[in-house]
Scaffold this motif. Structure first.
Motif, PDB file in Angstrom:
ATOM      1  N   GLN A 528      41.996   1.383  64.594  1.00  0.00           N
ATOM      2  CA  GLN A 528      43.260   2.076  64.169  1.00  0.00           C
ATOM      3  C   GLN A 528      44.176   2.110  65.385  1.00  0.00           C
ATOM      4  O   GLN A 528      43.616   2.602  66.370  1.00  0.00           O
ATOM      5  CB  GLN A 528      43.246   3.368  63.608  1.00  0.00           C
ATOM      6  N   ALA A 529      45.417   1.624  65.496  1.00  0.00           N
ATOM      7  CA  ALA A 529      45.908   1.353  66.611  1.00  0.00           C
ATOM      8  C   ALA A 529      47.049   2.473  66.694  1.00  0.00           C
ATOM      9  O   ALA A 529      47.808   2.845  65.489  1.00  0.00           O
ATOM     10  CB  ALA A 529      46.918   0.229  66.817  1.00  0.00           C
ATOM     11  N   VAL A 530      47.264   3.289  67.697  1.00  0.00           N
ATOM     12  CA  VAL A 530      48.400   4.015  67.852  1.00  0.00           C
ATOM     13  C   VAL A 530      49.150   3.819  69.263  1.00  0.00           C
ATOM     14  O   VAL A 530      48.475   3.655  70.312  1.00  0.00           O
ATOM     15  CB  VAL A 530      47.953   5.597  67.968  1.00  0.00           C
ATOM     16  N   LEU A 531      50.523   3.516  69.148  1.00  0.00           N
ATOM     17  CA  LEU A 531      51.115   2.745  70.078  1.00  0.00           C
ATOM     18  C   LEU A 531      52.355   3.730  70.678  1.00  0.00           C
ATOM     19  O   LEU A 531      52.638   4.808  70.086  1.00  0.00           O
ATOM     20  CB  LEU A 531      52.036   1.529  69.603  1.00  0.00           C
ATOM     21  N   TRP A 532      52.892   3.612  71.857  1.00  0.00           N
ATOM     22  CA  TRP A 532      54.195   4.054  72.349  1.00  0.00           C
ATOM     23  C   TRP A 532      55.342   3.103  72.352  1.00  0.00           C
ATOM     24  O   TRP A 532      55.390   1.873  72.602  1.00  0.00           O
ATOM     25  CB  TRP A 532      53.946   4.640  73.459  1.00  0.00           C
ATOM     26  N   VAL A 533      56.231   3.248  71.253  1.00  0.00           N
ATOM     27  CA  VAL A 533      57.417   2.239  70.872  1.00  0.00           C
ATOM     28  C   VAL A 533      58.708   3.168  71.399  1.00  0.00           C
ATOM     29  O   VAL A 533      59.007   4.237  71.160  1.00  0.00           O
ATOM     30  CB  VAL A 533      57.434   1.882  69.776  1.00  0.00           C
ATOM     31  N   SER A 534      59.520   2.437  72.611  1.00  0.00           N
ATOM     32  CA  SER A 534      60.722   3.214  72.993  1.00  0.00           C
ATOM     33  C   SER A 534      60.358   4.478  73.548  1.00  0.00           C
ATOM     34  O   SER A 534      59.717   4.782  74.649  1.00  0.00           O
ATOM     35  CB  SER A 534      61.628   3.085  71.997  1.00  0.00           C
ATOM     36  N   VAL A 535      60.701   5.424  72.767  1.00  0.00           N
ATOM     37  CA  VAL A 535      60.769   6.960  73.282  1.00  0.00           C
ATOM     38  C   VAL A 535      59.687   7.810  72.558  1.00  0.00           C
ATOM     39  O   VAL A 535      59.672   9.185  72.513  1.00  0.00           O
ATOM     40  CB  VAL A 535      62.044   7.750  73.335  1.00  0.00           C
ATOM     41  N   GLN A 536      58.911   7.133  71.627  1.00  0.00           N
ATOM     42  CA  GLN A 536      57.939   8.086  70.756  1.00  0.00           C
ATOM     43  C   GLN A 536      56.694   7.147  70.499  1.00  0.00           C
ATOM     44  O   GLN A 536      56.502   5.962  70.396  1.00  0.00           O
ATOM     45  CB  GLN A 536      58.680   8.547  69.527  1.00  0.00           C
ATOM     46  N   ALA A 537      55.795   8.198  69.619  1.00  0.00           N
ATOM     47  CA  ALA A 537      54.496   7.326  69.334  1.00  0.00           C
ATOM     48  C   ALA A 537      54.480   7.050  67.838  1.00  0.00           C
ATOM     49  O   ALA A 537      55.210   7.813  67.249  1.00  0.00           O
ATOM     50  CB  ALA A 537      53.430   8.704  69.428  1.00  0.00           C
ATOM     51  N   ARG A 538      53.890   5.789  67.925  1.00  0.00           N
ATOM     52  CA  ARG A 538      53.807   5.339  66.251  1.00  0.00           C
ATOM     53  C   ARG A 538      52.451   4.945  65.779  1.00  0.00           C
ATOM     54  O   ARG A 538      51.740   4.432  66.488  1.00  0.00           O
ATOM     55  CB  ARG A 538      54.783   4.159  66.105  1.00  0.00           C
ATOM     56  N   CYS A 539      52.144   5.360  64.644  1.00  0.00           N
ATOM     57  CA  CYS A 539      50.982   5.006  64.103  1.00  0.00           C
ATOM     58  C   CYS A 539      50.869   3.736  63.419  1.00  0.00           C
ATOM     59  O   CYS A 539      51.856   3.426  62.614  1.00  0.00           O
ATOM     60  CB  CYS A 539      50.326   5.917  63.255  1.00  0.00           C
ATOM     61  N   GLY A 540      50.028   2.708  64.039  1.00  0.00           N
ATOM     62  CA  GLY A 540      49.917   1.553  63.110  1.00  0.00           C
ATOM     63  C   GLY A 540      49.681   1.918  61.689  1.00  0.00           C
ATOM     64  O   GLY A 540      49.324   2.621  61.156  1.00  0.00           O
ATOM     65  N   THR A 541      49.484   0.570  61.066  1.00  0.00           N
ATOM     66  CA  THR A 541      49.696   0.657  59.563  1.00  0.00           C
ATOM     67  C   THR A 541      48.351   1.356  59.084  1.00  0.00           C
ATOM     68  O   THR A 541      47.328   1.228  59.399  1.00  0.00           O
ATOM     69  CB  THR A 541      49.402  -0.765  58.923  1.00  0.00           C
ATOM     70  N   ILE A 542      48.452   2.208  57.784  1.00  0.00           N
ATOM     71  CA  ILE A 542      47.121   2.795  57.144  1.00  0.00           C
ATOM     72  C   ILE A 542      47.070   2.196  55.860  1.00  0.00           C
ATOM     73  O   ILE A 542      46.748   3.189  55.070  1.00  0.00           O
ATOM     74  CB  ILE A 542      47.247   4.482  57.147  1.00  0.00           C
ATOM     75  N   LYS A 543      47.823   1.092  55.440  1.00  0.00           N
ATOM     76  CA  LYS A 543      47.631   0.580  54.099  1.00  0.00           C
ATOM     77  C   LYS A 543      46.259   0.542  53.512  1.00  0.00           C
ATOM     78  O   LYS A 543      45.935   0.627  52.392  1.00  0.00           O
ATOM     79  CB  LYS A 543      48.439  -0.749  54.006  1.00  0.00           C
ATOM     80  N   ARG A 544      45.435   0.033  54.170  1.00  0.00           N
ATOM     81  CA  ARG A 544      44.058  -0.148  53.904  1.00  0.00           C
ATOM     82  C   ARG A 544      43.460   1.143  53.260  1.00  0.00           C
ATOM     83  O   ARG A 544      42.458   0.920  52.522  1.00  0.00           O
ATOM     84  CB  ARG A 544      43.043  -0.880  55.240  1.00  0.00           C
ATOM     85  N   PHE A 545      43.869   2.360  53.976  1.00  0.00           N
ATOM     86  CA  PHE A 545      43.220   3.580  53.545  1.00  0.00           C
ATOM     87  C   PHE A 545      44.103   4.009  52.532  1.00  0.00           C
ATOM     88  O   PHE A 545      43.298   4.559  51.291  1.00  0.00           O
ATOM     89  CB  PHE A 545      43.592   4.580  54.774  1.00  0.00           C
ATOM     90  N   VAL A 546      45.243   3.690  52.138  1.00  0.00           N
ATOM     91  CA  VAL A 546      45.891   4.149  51.015  1.00  0.00           C
ATOM     92  C   VAL A 546      45.341   3.109  49.865  1.00  0.00           C
ATOM     93  O   VAL A 546      45.179   3.845  48.550  1.00  0.00           O
ATOM     94  CB  VAL A 546      47.576   3.401  51.133  1.00  0.00           C
ATOM     95  N   ASP A 547      45.219   1.715  50.122  1.00  0.00           N
ATOM     96  CA  ASP A 547      44.375   1.102  49.030  1.00  0.00           C
ATOM     97  C   ASP A 547      42.932   1.517  48.601  1.00  0.00           C
ATOM     98  O   ASP A 547      42.589   1.559  47.331  1.00  0.00           O
ATOM     99  CB  ASP A 547      44.518  -0.358  49.427  1.00  0.00           C
ATOM    100  N   ASP A 548      42.351   2.158  49.863  1.00  0.00           N
ATOM    101  CA  ASP A 548      40.844   2.488  49.353  1.00  0.00           C
ATOM    102  C   ASP A 548      40.782   3.607  48.661  1.00  0.00           C
ATOM    103  O   ASP A 548      39.667   3.677  47.923  1.00  0.00           O
ATOM    104  CB  ASP A 548      40.230   2.472  50.929  1.00  0.00           C
ATOM    105  N   LEU A 549      41.766   4.738  48.857  1.00  0.00           N
ATOM    106  CA  LEU A 549      41.592   5.884  48.364  1.00  0.00           C
ATOM    107  C   LEU A 549      42.489   6.053  47.040  1.00  0.00           C
ATOM    108  O   LEU A 549      42.509   6.814  46.362  1.00  0.00           O
ATOM    109  CB  LEU A 549      42.149   7.092  49.137  1.00  0.00           C
ATOM    110  N   GLY A 550      43.129   4.888  46.584  1.00  0.00           N
ATOM    111  CA  GLY A 550      44.027   4.806  45.493  1.00  0.00           C
ATOM    112  C   GLY A 550      45.200   5.606  45.488  1.00  0.00           C
ATOM    113  O   GLY A 550      45.639   6.188  44.490  1.00  0.00           O
ATOM    114  N   LEU A 551      45.844   5.896  46.541  1.00  0.00           N
ATOM    115  CA  LEU A 551      46.921   6.982  46.998  1.00  0.00           C
ATOM    116  C   LEU A 551      48.388   6.079  46.412  1.00  0.00           C
ATOM    117  O   LEU A 551      48.358   4.920  46.415  1.00  0.00           O
ATOM    118  CB  LEU A 551      47.114   7.115  48.504  1.00  0.00           C
ATOM    119  N   SER A 552      49.386   7.121  45.949  1.00  0.00           N
ATOM    120  CA  SER A 552      50.589   6.724  45.459  1.00  0.00           C
ATOM    121  C   SER A 552      51.599   7.302  46.373  1.00  0.00           C
ATOM    122  O   SER A 552      51.148   8.578  47.128  1.00  0.00           O
ATOM    123  CB  SER A 552      50.685   6.943  44.015  1.00  0.00           C
TER     124      SER A 552
END
Length: 641
Positions: A528-552
């Motif tokens: 799982q990537a966590v990046l610094w973009v410009s002036v703030q931190a951003r978490c990479g995609t969590i879509k695989r977790f969303v699909d795995d847990l069946g989230l909406s």
């Protein structure tokens, strides 16, 4: 008339007039009006001079029907007692009542009154007395008789040769010619055998012999080959059949013996041409498609665009017809250009930018792309394709234009490097805003955030490590349980699409991400990537977790960071509903605390305080105040209660 059941009585055996007979000759009663008022209009220099001209000559086809109607009205008004065969001798010289081309309603009325066979012996007054024959029907009959009296032009030479060939065939061969050799959808051999009362094998023998005769006739005929050459020359690679027939009317001339137009005969005789949906094609529509593709590929820009005018010149077609032909073949035509590649969103965006000729915002690009695509798909396509680059903060362009835009924080770094590591803030603002569409306030913000610091009006690189702007205690939704860190968030469209999203600065500091320092955490579903973009931190995609847990969308989850043997491990955990029990216990459960349901009541307050990075001895009013300062009003109300 005679020759078929129900045909009108044949009153005269006079043959249809040759081309050149005047109106006075074909309609004898017109002589009574020669010296009278103009019958066709008051704006003519010499009234009724047209009566001495060849009937139908010089009258545009679209006006001929109205001319015939006006003449018929004069007959109805002033010659109601003249027998129709006397008034219209050449109309009744036709061999078939169908030549009158009356509507079904009028035909039925005439047939019901037994008037078809005796039509030539009746007058308009007598017809008017018949049931179902009103003023409109009388006008229709009169108009049809006038039009049918006009001499038919001599058949074109090519048509005459086909008719001559057909006239020499037996009835059986004539049937096979129309049913199989010249048919768009030929009858089967079995069906033809049943129709003719012969075997399938015999039909096949007759069919083969007839095809040889037709082929020999075509190649021996100079006129047929000449007219076929007109079609073949136009179909390179394709052309509108209507336009070609307008330029060479003989192609659209009927072949009476076959019930076909001449072009319909030629496309069955000449392998060089085919007609599909009113388009003449070179050999076949597929062959035409391949040739078009080759021509367009050579002429296309890097973005797959060809001007319609350029394509029209290459095809030898009018511009409007070229656009219709390309659309028929499945190409997209946009702003006087044809797009030879538009199936992918990448190519569609490239075409839109190339047509614009200048950088566009993502919203502008989305509005121009057809079929419509989402903003995220367009942005992702441009980020992943080297053909595109940002021209400034909000607009994108084609990299071949030479435009180059880098994020503000990278611009600041390049300018600092070029100026020995420091620069006055106002000069930095001037340089950045001069080159790109960037607001001055944004430059000042970046110059005092992340890896840069502004002091006494001078910008330099930050020497000390990054310090979060907010403490964990003041960060909404951020909790801890021992060494486990949890941040509560709600699943939104960005998560479902797989987009990255922002993280609180306090969480970024605890995870260890900062300017020029991304991190990669282990998880049960891969890195799982966590990046610094410009002036703030951003978490990479969590879509695989969303699909795995069946989230909406709308589901609440914790991003959970747990210490492991090699560093923090990442996970996404659904938030369980906290219901029942002590209000402080419910508040603790809302932070994701694993022991909220079983802790003794006396330990709930200290556990809740610790979850908010407060001292364990903090009393409930102070805990409630901290929650309210975070904006977590519901939890604050539970504690206050």
């Amino acid at each position: 008339m005679s020759g078929s059941p129900g045909a009108a009585e044949k009153v005269t055996t006079q043959p249809r007039a040759a081309m050149g007979r005047s109106w006075l000759e074909i309609l004898p009663w017109l002589g009574a009006h020669r010296a009278g008022p103009s019958l066709l209009g008051d704006d003519v220099l010499i009234p009724n001079a047209w009566m001495s001209t060849p009937a139908g000559a010089g009258v545009p086809p679209e006006f001929l029907g109205e001319v015939c109607r006006r003449i018929a009205v004069v007959f109805l008004e002033q010659h109601r007692d003249v027998r129709l065969a006397v008034a219209f001798p050449f109309a009744f010289a036709a061999a078939d009542f169908d030549d009158l081309r009356l509507s079904a309603k009028v035909r039925i009325a005439l047939a019901g009154n037994g008037a078809i066979a005796a039509l030539g012996n009746l007058t308009m007054r007598e017809l008017a007395r018949l049931p179902g024959i009103g003023p409109a029907a009388l006008t229709e009959i009169g108009t049809a008789l006038v039009r049918c009296s006009i001499p038919a032009p001599a058949p074109a030479p090519a048509v005459a040769e086909v008719e001559s060939f057909v006239a020499g065939l037996t009835d059986r061969d004539r049937f096979l010619l129309t049913a199989r050799v010249l048919a768009a959808k030929p009858m089967t051999l079995v069906s033809c055998g049943i129709e003719l009362g012969i075997s399938r094998e015999r039909v096949n023998q007759l069919d083969s012999r007839l095809r040889n005769q037709v082929r020999t006739m075509f190649h021996a005929s100079r006129e047929l080959r000449r007219t076929a050459d007109i079609l073949a020359a136009a179909a390179r690679p394709m052309a509108a059949l209507g336009r070609i027939c307008d330029s060479a009317p003989e192609l659209g001339a009927p072949v009476p013996g076959l019930g076909l137009r001449l072009w319909q005969v030629l496309i069955r005789l000449d392998d060089r041409i085919d007609v599909v949906d009113d388009w003449i094609a070179d050999t076949s529509i597929e062959a035409a498609r391949q040739r078009v593709q080759k021509i367009l590929t050579v002429a296309a820009t890097p973005e797959g665009l060809v001007e319609i005018a350029t394509a029209a010149e290459a095809f030898g077609l009018p511009g409007e017809e070229t656009g219709r032909a390309l659309a028929y073949l499945g190409y997209r035509v946009l702003n006087a250009h044809v797009l030879i590649r538009s199936a992918s969103v990448h190519d569609a965006v490239a075409a839109v930018l190339a047509l614009s000729g200048e950088p566009m915002t993502v919203a502008e690009i989305q509005a121009a792309v057809v079929p419509r695509r989402s903003v995220s798909s367009i942005r992702n396509a441009m980020v992943a394709d080297e053909r595109f680059g940002k021209a400034d903060r909000t607009r994108w362009g084609l990299t071949r234009w030479g435009t180059r835009y880098v994020p503000i924080h990278r611009q600041i770094g390049e300018i600092l490097d070029a100026n020995g590591g420091q620069i006055e803030l106002e000069e930095l603002v001037r340089q950045v805003t001069r080159s790109f569409d960037v607001r001055a306030v944004s430059v000042r913000t970046y110059a005092a955030t992340g890896e840069y610091v502004t002091s006494a009006g001078v910008v330099t690189r930050r020497e000390r490590s990054y310090t979060p702007r907010k403490s964990p205690t003041k960060t909404r939704g951020l909790y801890r349980e021992g060494d486990v860190i949890r941040w509560r968030t709600t699943i939104a469209a960005a998560h479902l699409k797989g987009s990255a999203f922002n993280l609180p600065s306090a969480l970024a500091g605890m995870v260890g991400v900062g300017p020029n320092h991304p991190v990669e955490l282990a998880s049960r579903l891969g890195p799982q990537a966590v990046l610094w973009v410009s002036v703030q931190a951003r978490c990479g995609t969590i879509k695989r977790f969303v699909d795995d847990l069946g989230l909406s969308a709308g589901d609440d989850v914790f991003l959970e960071f747990t210490p492991g043997a090699t560093g923090l491990r990442f996970d996404v955990v659904p938030v369980a509903a906290a219901t029942g029990g002590d209000k402080v216990r419910r508040a603790l459960a809302a932070t994701g605390h694993s022991a909220a349901a079983r802790l003794p009541k006396g330990q709930l307050r200290s556990a809740l305080a610790a979850a908010l990075w407060l001292p364990p001895a903090t009393d409930l009013p102070a805990v409630g105040a901290a929650l309210r300062a975070r904006g977590e009003t519901e939890l604050a109300d539970l504690v206050a209660g």
